[in-house]
Design a protein around this motif. Structure first.
Motif, PDB file in Angstrom:
ATOM      1  N   SER A 183       0.790  -1.331  -0.080  1.00  0.00           N
ATOM      2  CA  SER A 183      -0.045   0.072  -0.019  1.00  0.00           C
ATOM      3  C   SER A 183       1.049   1.437   0.057  1.00  0.00           C
ATOM      4  O   SER A 183       2.115   1.058   0.075  1.00  0.00           O
ATOM      5  CB  SER A 183      -0.732   0.092   1.267  1.00  0.00           C
ATOM      6  OG  SER A 183      -0.082   0.302   2.389  1.00  0.00           O
ATOM      7  N   SER A 184       0.295   2.402  -0.143  1.00  0.00           N
ATOM      8  CA  SER A 184       0.894   3.753   0.073  1.00  0.00           C
ATOM      9  C   SER A 184       1.568   4.053   1.311  1.00  0.00           C
ATOM     10  O   SER A 184       1.932   5.268   1.575  1.00  0.00           O
ATOM     11  CB  SER A 184       0.402   4.816  -0.811  1.00  0.00           C
ATOM     12  OG  SER A 184      -1.073   4.716   0.157  1.00  0.00           O
ATOM     13  N   THR A 185       1.469   3.361   2.339  1.00  0.00           N
ATOM     14  CA  THR A 185       1.738   3.717   3.844  1.00  0.00           C
ATOM     15  C   THR A 185       3.323   4.344   3.766  1.00  0.00           C
ATOM     16  O   THR A 185       3.231   5.347   4.300  1.00  0.00           O
ATOM     17  CB  THR A 185       1.865   2.416   4.590  1.00  0.00           C
ATOM     18  OG1 THR A 185       0.270   1.889   4.744  1.00  0.00           O
ATOM     19  CG2 THR A 185       2.233   2.819   6.132  1.00  0.00           C
ATOM     20  N   ALA A 186       4.054   3.679   3.377  1.00  0.00           N
ATOM     21  CA  ALA A 186       5.493   4.061   3.324  1.00  0.00           C
ATOM     22  C   ALA A 186       5.831   5.655   2.693  1.00  0.00           C
ATOM     23  O   ALA A 186       6.227   6.458   3.254  1.00  0.00           O
ATOM     24  CB  ALA A 186       6.462   3.272   2.588  1.00  0.00           C
ATOM     25  N   ASN A 187       5.166   5.627   1.504  1.00  0.00           N
ATOM     26  CA  ASN A 187       4.899   7.073   0.717  1.00  0.00           C
ATOM     27  C   ASN A 187       4.282   8.024   1.759  1.00  0.00           C
ATOM     28  O   ASN A 187       4.740   9.192   1.887  1.00  0.00           O
ATOM     29  CB  ASN A 187       4.285   7.047  -0.555  1.00  0.00           C
ATOM     30  CG  ASN A 187       5.333   6.298  -1.579  1.00  0.00           C
ATOM     31  OD1 ASN A 187       6.561   6.333  -1.511  1.00  0.00           O
ATOM     32  ND2 ASN A 187       4.608   5.970  -2.477  1.00  0.00           N
ATOM     33  N   ASP A 188       3.248   7.637   2.085  1.00  0.00           N
ATOM     34  CA  ASP A 188       2.439   8.543   2.959  1.00  0.00           C
ATOM     35  C   ASP A 188       2.927   9.011   3.948  1.00  0.00           C
ATOM     36  O   ASP A 188       2.947  10.310   4.615  1.00  0.00           O
ATOM     37  CB  ASP A 188       0.891   7.840   3.336  1.00  0.00           C
ATOM     38  CG  ASP A 188       0.167   7.570   2.155  1.00  0.00           C
ATOM     39  OD1 ASP A 188       0.357   8.028   1.220  1.00  0.00           O
ATOM     40  OD2 ASP A 188      -0.668   6.755   2.413  1.00  0.00           O
ATOM     41  N   LEU A 189       3.862   8.200   5.031  1.00  0.00           N
ATOM     42  CA  LEU A 189       4.499   8.786   6.327  1.00  0.00           C
ATOM     43  C   LEU A 189       5.569   9.344   5.688  1.00  0.00           C
ATOM     44  O   LEU A 189       5.746  10.399   6.458  1.00  0.00           O
ATOM     45  CB  LEU A 189       5.011   7.164   7.103  1.00  0.00           C
ATOM     46  CG  LEU A 189       4.217   6.390   7.470  1.00  0.00           C
ATOM     47  CD1 LEU A 189       4.894   5.196   7.922  1.00  0.00           C
ATOM     48  CD2 LEU A 189       3.405   6.981   8.609  1.00  0.00           C
ATOM     49  N   VAL A 190       6.601   9.198   4.446  1.00  0.00           N
ATOM     50  CA  VAL A 190       7.467  10.077   4.362  1.00  0.00           C
ATOM     51  C   VAL A 190       6.871  11.428   4.090  1.00  0.00           C
ATOM     52  O   VAL A 190       7.483  12.590   4.391  1.00  0.00           O
ATOM     53  CB  VAL A 190       8.270   9.529   3.319  1.00  0.00           C
ATOM     54  CG1 VAL A 190       9.250  10.610   2.568  1.00  0.00           C
ATOM     55  CG2 VAL A 190       9.124   8.315   3.500  1.00  0.00           C
ATOM     56  N   GLU A 191       5.847  11.488   3.317  1.00  0.00           N
ATOM     57  CA  GLU A 191       5.092  12.695   3.061  1.00  0.00           C
ATOM     58  C   GLU A 191       4.942  13.779   4.106  1.00  0.00           C
ATOM     59  O   GLU A 191       5.056  14.820   4.160  1.00  0.00           O
ATOM     60  CB  GLU A 191       4.046  12.701   2.004  1.00  0.00           C
ATOM     61  CG  GLU A 191       4.640  12.446   0.586  1.00  0.00           C
ATOM     62  CD  GLU A 191       3.101  12.316  -0.485  1.00  0.00           C
ATOM     63  OE1 GLU A 191       3.340  13.545  -1.177  1.00  0.00           O
ATOM     64  OE2 GLU A 191       2.438  11.733  -0.488  1.00  0.00           O
ATOM     65  N   LYS A 192       4.152  12.808   5.193  1.00  0.00           N
ATOM     66  CA  LYS A 192       3.615  13.480   6.327  1.00  0.00           C
ATOM     67  C   LYS A 192       4.753  13.984   7.006  1.00  0.00           C
ATOM     68  O   LYS A 192       4.324  15.319   7.601  1.00  0.00           O
ATOM     69  CB  LYS A 192       2.628  12.474   7.145  1.00  0.00           C
ATOM     70  CG  LYS A 192       2.086  12.972   8.217  1.00  0.00           C
ATOM     71  CD  LYS A 192       1.291  12.119   8.877  1.00  0.00           C
ATOM     72  CE  LYS A 192       0.685  12.548  10.282  1.00  0.00           C
ATOM     73  NZ  LYS A 192      -0.364  11.405  11.091  1.00  0.00           N
ATOM     74  N   TYR A 193       5.795  13.493   7.259  1.00  0.00           N
ATOM     75  CA  TYR A 193       6.763  13.817   8.118  1.00  0.00           C
ATOM     76  C   TYR A 193       8.124  14.371   7.346  1.00  0.00           C
ATOM     77  O   TYR A 193       9.010  14.478   7.950  1.00  0.00           O
ATOM     78  CB  TYR A 193       7.121  12.462   8.925  1.00  0.00           C
ATOM     79  CG  TYR A 193       6.153  12.191   9.862  1.00  0.00           C
ATOM     80  CD1 TYR A 193       5.935  13.048  11.068  1.00  0.00           C
ATOM     81  CD2 TYR A 193       5.173  11.224   9.802  1.00  0.00           C
ATOM     82  CE1 TYR A 193       4.905  12.573  12.099  1.00  0.00           C
ATOM     83  CE2 TYR A 193       4.264  10.797  10.469  1.00  0.00           C
ATOM     84  CZ  TYR A 193       3.942  11.272  11.773  1.00  0.00           C
ATOM     85  OH  TYR A 193       2.976  11.126  12.600  1.00  0.00           O
ATOM     86  N   TRP A 194       7.774  14.937   6.319  1.00  0.00           N
ATOM     87  CA  TRP A 194       8.898  15.306   5.249  1.00  0.00           C
ATOM     88  C   TRP A 194       9.745  16.357   5.985  1.00  0.00           C
ATOM     89  O   TRP A 194      11.141  16.375   6.003  1.00  0.00           O
ATOM     90  CB  TRP A 194       8.288  15.582   4.056  1.00  0.00           C
ATOM     91  CG  TRP A 194       9.332  15.993   2.966  1.00  0.00           C
ATOM     92  CD1 TRP A 194       9.991  17.344   2.909  1.00  0.00           C
ATOM     93  CD2 TRP A 194      10.058  15.099   2.036  1.00  0.00           C
ATOM     94  NE1 TRP A 194      11.058  17.320   1.664  1.00  0.00           N
ATOM     95  CE2 TRP A 194      10.930  16.015   1.321  1.00  0.00           C
ATOM     96  CE3 TRP A 194       9.931  13.874   1.614  1.00  0.00           C
ATOM     97  CZ2 TRP A 194      11.810  15.384   0.291  1.00  0.00           C
ATOM     98  CZ3 TRP A 194      10.674  13.366   0.621  1.00  0.00           C
ATOM     99  CH2 TRP A 194      11.710  14.193   0.076  1.00  0.00           C
TER     100      TRP A 194
END
Length: 480
Positions: free
Chosen positions: A254-265
């Motif tokens: 799923s996009s979880t890893a991408n979402d976490l990186v974007e959220k905490y960029w």
């Protein structure tokens, strides 16, 4: 009369056994042919030197199926295991409409009054709650019977398991798993925490049901199993201090890893150190680690592509997926172009018309932070997780930490499930071969850590930080 009844039982038992045997033989022949015709690793792995060994194995498995058709699942995987490619495997098909006879082993308990069930804290009797619903455990002579109330995959009053008490609050279980056609299976269970938890070893757990459902679910979700199945790894993202940020990506499905990186960029890119924990990440899709790849990039590198095996079977699979809208949004045109090229090159390996084979990856931005990236790995990493590691190793920022190689399941990929004739199983069949081969294989080799962690692995991670995380943190932060 008694002899006649016995004869009838034996006759129908023989007929049922024959039906099982015939189904399994058909499934086996289907799998043998599919692998021979459509598996892109067949021409690499089957040689003049070992073809006789493979033929001997086929004969042996046919004989075993004749003698023990109820072990069909095991024998089919014995065959696929010869190719030493875990992407190529047989799995239970839990949802096939063909499996209308799959409840042969299902057992139903006689009616009982649920209101009369008394919650007993000293024994296993009572009403229990799990992740898939609730059930009652009722004593019946010397056995304790687990009976479904509303467990997913079971009818009401259907028996889930039968338990015999041994000693020290342990039980010998005969379970009837819905995804195995309710065939009996021997397992063990324990009554724990003063009778509040019933745990099936290496599988799952249940809590004694109360009137407080919210409290029950909180208890169920937060209880750490005494006999863990090692599959509970949850996503996490948090700052460890002003120097180090931590991200756990348990999968790329799923996009979880991408979402976490974007959220905490902003928090990540203002710290010099990043820990990326991918323990137990078995893969998924390459585009779901794209943000991580951008973040850790330092220099251009060559990325090895894949080639597709153009066979009639694989073409049929892709056309079926297109026709039945199984292709994700934006992929229809891509898939049609692949099929068109395959049809012109039957029996050959081809590069997708939109691809260029090996490509040089060159990104526009090299981020100042993080300056050092520690990636935590283990033997549960496979497929796209290993592809991420190959990408990460091209960065001068990255160090891999662990105490074992990854699983080594990557060389033949893009798997599609094929239903067996009986409907009981899926053959998971790759369709592509990596351009790294034959010089740089990953299968059965894996990817080694750069730094060995001399600490005992954590069997059940959940969302907790363990001593491995702090080992990597201290390593990255240590100043000579």
């Amino acid at each position: 009369m008694k002899q006649l009844v016995t004869t009838i039982i034996l006759f129908f038992g023989f007929i049922f056994s024959q039906a099982q045997e015939n189904k399994c033989v058909l499934d086996f022949e289907f799998i043998v042919q599919k692998i021979k015709n459509d598996y892109p690793g067949y021409i690499d792995k089957v040689t003049k030197e070992n073809i006789d060994t493979l033929k001997t194995l086929e004969s042996e498995i046919r004989e075993k199926i004749m003698k023990h058709p109820d072990s069909c699942f095991t024998y089919l995987n014995d065959y696929t295991a010869w190719f030493k490619d875990y992407h190529l495997r047989v799995a239970d098909n839990r949802n096939s409409p063909k499996n209308v006879k799959k409840d042969t082993y299902a057992k139903t308990y006689a009616e009982y009054n649920l209101d009369s069930i008394v919650q007993k804290t000293k024994t296993v009797e009572g009403i229990w709650l799990g992740f898939r619903g609730s059930f009652v455990i009722k004593k019946d002579n010397e056995k304790y019977i687990g009976i479904s109330i509303d467990v997913a995959g079971y009818e009401k009053n259907q028996i889930i398991f039968e338990a015999i008490y041994k000693d020290n609050n342990e039980f010998e279980l005969t379970t009837y798993r819905n995804y195995r056609g309710f065939k009996p299976r021997q397992e063990k269970a324990s009554l724990l925490l003063n009778g509040a938890v019933f745990e099936i070893h290496n599988d799952t757990r249940f809590v004694r049901k109360t009137s407080d459902k919210k409290g029950d679910m909180a208890f169920l979700l937060s209880y750490i199993p005494k006999y863990p199945n090692s599959s509970n790894t949850y996503p996490v993202a948090l700052s460890l201090n002003d120097s180090t940020f931590y991200v756990r990506a348990p999968s790329f499905y799923s996009s979880t890893a991408n979402d976490l990186v974007e959220k905490y960029w902003n928090e990540i890119t203002t710290r010099p150190n990043l820990i990326v924990d991918i323990r137990n990440n078995g893969g998924g899709q390459d585009d779901y680690y794209e943000k991580l790849a951008q973040l850790i990039y330092t220099n251009s590198y060559e990325s090895k592509g894949v080639e597709w095996y153009a066979t009639k079977g694989i073409i049929n699979d892709r056309e079926y997926a297109i026709k039945n809208a199984q292709i994700k949004e934006g992929g229809q045109e891509w898939s049609k172009a692949l099929v068109d090229k395959m049809k012109k090159n039957i029996g050959e390996f081809i590069i997708h018309p939109y691809d260029k084979g090996d490509v040089t990856i060159e990104r526009d931005t090299i981020y100042n932070n993080p300056k050092k990236v520690g990636v935590i790995i283990n033997g549960g990493n496979a497929s796209s997780a290993e592809q991420f590691l190959l990408t990460a190793k091209n960065s001068s920022k990255v160090i891999l930490f662990g105490n074992e190689n990854t699983a080594g399941i990557l060389d033949y990929s893009n798997i599609t499930p094929k239903e067996s004739p009986s409907g009981n199983y899926h053959l998971w069949l790759p369709a592509t071969r990596s351009w790294r081969l034959p010089e740089n294989p990953i299968d059965n080799v894996g990817i080694a850590p750069d730094v060995y962690i001399p600490l005992t692995p954590t069997s059940q991670l959940y969302d907790r930080l363990d001593d491995w995380v702090y080992f990597v943190k201290n390593y990255l932060e240590y100043k000579k």
